[in-house]
Design an enzyme around this catalytic site. Structure first.
Site, PDB file in Angstrom:
ATOM      1  N   GLY A  66       0.854  -1.183   0.000  1.00  0.00           N
ATOM      2  CA  GLY A  66       0.000   0.000   0.000  1.00  0.00           C
ATOM      3  C   GLY A  66       0.885   1.226   0.000  1.00  0.00           C
ATOM      4  N   GLY A 115       0.113  -5.221   0.015  1.00  0.00           N
ATOM      5  CA  GLY A 115      -1.067  -5.058  -0.831  1.00  0.00           C
ATOM      6  C   GLY A 115      -1.028  -5.903  -2.101  1.00  0.00           C
ATOM      7  N   GLU A 138       4.910  -5.813   6.830  1.00  0.00           N
ATOM      8  CA  GLU A 138       4.380  -4.749   7.691  1.00  0.00           C
ATOM      9  C   GLU A 138       5.017  -4.707   9.075  1.00  0.00           C
ATOM     10  OE1 GLU A 138       2.550  -6.894   5.967  1.00  0.00           O
ATOM     11  OE2 GLU A 138       1.400  -5.685   4.531  1.00  0.00           O
ATOM     12  N   ASP A 146      -1.902  -7.300   6.967  1.00  0.00           N
ATOM     13  CA  ASP A 146      -3.356  -7.195   6.765  1.00  0.00           C
ATOM     14  C   ASP A 146      -3.769  -7.904   5.464  1.00  0.00           C
ATOM     15  OD1 ASP A 146      -2.144  -5.244   5.173  1.00  0.00           O
ATOM     16  OD2 ASP A 146      -3.707  -3.761   5.477  1.00  0.00           O
TER      17      ASP A 146
HETATM   18  C1  QUE Z   1       6.591  -2.422   4.812  1.00  0.00           C
HETATM   19  C2  QUE Z   1       5.564  -2.013   4.009  1.00  0.00           C
HETATM   20  C3  QUE Z   1       5.835  -1.358   2.799  1.00  0.00           C
HETATM   21  C4  QUE Z   1       7.175  -1.139   2.443  1.00  0.00           C
HETATM   22  C5  QUE Z   1       8.186  -1.560   3.271  1.00  0.00           C
HETATM   23  C6  QUE Z   1       7.897  -2.189   4.449  1.00  0.00           C
HETATM   24  C7  QUE Z   1       4.823  -0.908   1.901  1.00  0.00           C
HETATM   25  C8  QUE Z   1       5.238  -0.243   0.699  1.00  0.00           C
HETATM   26  C9  QUE Z   1       6.609  -0.053   0.422  1.00  0.00           C
HETATM   27  C10 QUE Z   1       7.135   0.614  -0.733  1.00  0.00           C
HETATM   28  C11 QUE Z   1       6.426   1.552  -1.452  1.00  0.00           C
HETATM   29  C12 QUE Z   1       6.991   2.198  -2.530  1.00  0.00           C
HETATM   30  C13 QUE Z   1       8.273   1.923  -2.926  1.00  0.00           C
HETATM   31  C14 QUE Z   1       8.991   0.978  -2.214  1.00  0.00           C
HETATM   32  C15 QUE Z   1       8.441   0.337  -1.133  1.00  0.00           C
HETATM   33  O1  QUE Z   1       7.516  -0.531   1.281  1.00  0.00           O
HETATM   34  O2  QUE Z   1       3.614  -1.087   2.172  1.00  0.00           O
HETATM   35  O3  QUE Z   1      10.248   0.705  -2.615  1.00  0.00           O
HETATM   36  O4  QUE Z   1       8.864   2.573  -3.986  1.00  0.00           O
HETATM   37  O5  QUE Z   1       4.295   0.186  -0.160  1.00  0.00           O
HETATM   38  O6  QUE Z   1       8.900  -2.620   5.250  1.00  0.00           O
HETATM   39  O7  QUE Z   1       4.274  -2.244   4.346  1.00  0.00           O
END
Ligand code: QUE
Length: 363
Positions: A66, A115, A138, A146
């Protein structure tokens, strides 16, 4: 590629969904989950669509999760409204995939996390490659796994689900095939040819089942490699069978004979996580064992809303996604300081009477 965050097109009886924010690893925002959910509702009834395929733009993978960063940026204004709309729609979208009456192909190349896992878990033809990196990450950001994980982690044998939930471990094709979280292992280089084959045929409700299975089987390989989790399964089952985090950590500590062994490394890994998140997540997994998939999503929406009022979540996002110093300061910082009352409070969210956004989810 256009600027739309998700692209839709129908070709030869196939509804294509392309997650189209490659710069942020196709992470899902509110606009994306709303438009996907709407499109799936329409395609469910559309006789011109016999099959849906979901893919990610760019080279890095399907979806990183997400857009948690976007939520974080709303922390000082209207977080509640924003979070409710995002999570409720995201979980409805996951439910749309879970209950979709036609085949859905998910191309789980590269990064498939959070997600992204939620979308693909309910699809019928889950394709992984030698590049697939899968996790529910998460626990790294002071949140909780989730998108239905209280249901799908409970389908794994022994304590594997609790292990994956609490450690946020990244797993690959061999594990995903062995766990039943993926259906076909292909070599990444074959994907363009598979897409071409899909595009050359007119797909109909009559030919799709047999035709799709035959097409994907022709490219599927069985050399997906060993399941690393299966190799550790006995240890995981021994140490993660407990119903408190303290007992899990204790058990690992007592069994460790050397700082470099799996037991000590796993214990140290748990010690990097938010004590509150760990305890809430273990309770979530225990509760989920008794619930249906829609009941799990409803519980998780309550939990997600409560997490929006919890400092460790913002601290985790700050440390991992904003400042990227990877050193969150959790508060409280020790397991013993997290009371049962505090843990229980994450499961009660006060929607006004009959106003739970997922109350009409059925099955
Ligand atoms: C836990 C997460 C997410 C995460 C890292 C975590 C997450 C997420 C991203 C993410 C988003 C955009 C990016 C990227 C990582 O990292 O939900 O590299 O460009 O979207 O440890 O829940």
């Amino acid at each position: 590629m256009g600027e739309e965050p998700v692209l839709f097109h129908v070709q030869q009886g196939v509804g294509w969904i392309t997650l189209n924010r490659p710069k942020v690893l196709n992470s899902l925002n509110t606009e994306m989950v709303e438009s996907i959910s709407e499109q799936m509702e329409a395609w469910k009834e559309d006789e011109q669509v016999a099959l849906v395929c979901i893919v990610g733009a760019g080279e890095k993978g399907l979806c990183a999760g997400g857009d948690i960063r976007e939520l974080y940026d709303h922390r000082s204004e209207g977080i509640e409204k924003h979070a409710e709309r995002f999570f409720a729609t995201e979980y409805w979208m996951d439910y749309d995939f879970w209950t979709f009456p036609k085949p859905v192909v998910a191309y789980m190349d590269g990064v498939v996390m959070g997600g992204g896992v939620g979308i693909t878990m309910g699809t019928s033809h889950r394709i992984v490659t030698e590049k697939t990196k899968w996790a529910m990450p998460e626990m790294n950001i002071g949140f909780f796994p989730d998108v239905g994980s209280s249901y799908f982690f409970n389908q794994l044998p022994g304590s594997l689900g609790k292990y994956l939930a609490l450690t946020s471990s990244v797993i690959k094709a061999g594990d995903l095939m062995e766990l039943g979280y993926a259906d076909y292992y292909i070599h990444q280089e074959d994907w363009p040819q598979i897409v071409q084959n899909i595009n050359e045929k007119q797909w109909t409700t009559e030919n799709v089942q047999e035709g799709l299975n035959a097409l994907l089987s022709a490219y599927a390989h069985s050399d997906y490699g060993a399941s690393l989790l299966q190799e550790k399964k006995q240890q995981i089952d021994t140490h993660f069978s407990f119903s408190t985090v303290e007992e899990i950590v204790d058990s690992l500590e007592k069994a460790s004979v050397d700082k470099e062994d799996w037991e000590n490394k796993t214990k140290e890994l748990l010690e990097t996580k938010s004590p509150t998140s760990l305890k809430v997540t273990l309770k979530q997994q225990l509760e989920g064992a008794e619930l249906t998939y829609p009941e799990c999503l409803k519980m998780e929406l309550d939990m997600a809303m409560n997490f929006m009022h919890y400092d460790d979540f913002y601290e985790g996002v700050r440390a991992v996604l904003v400042d990227k110093d990877q050193s969150p300061n959790w508060n409280p910082s020790a397991l013993i300081e997290v009371s049962e009352e505090n843990v229980n409070s994450f499961f009660q969210y006060q929607w006004s009477k009959d106003q739970h956004p997922l109350q009409h989810m059925q099955k």
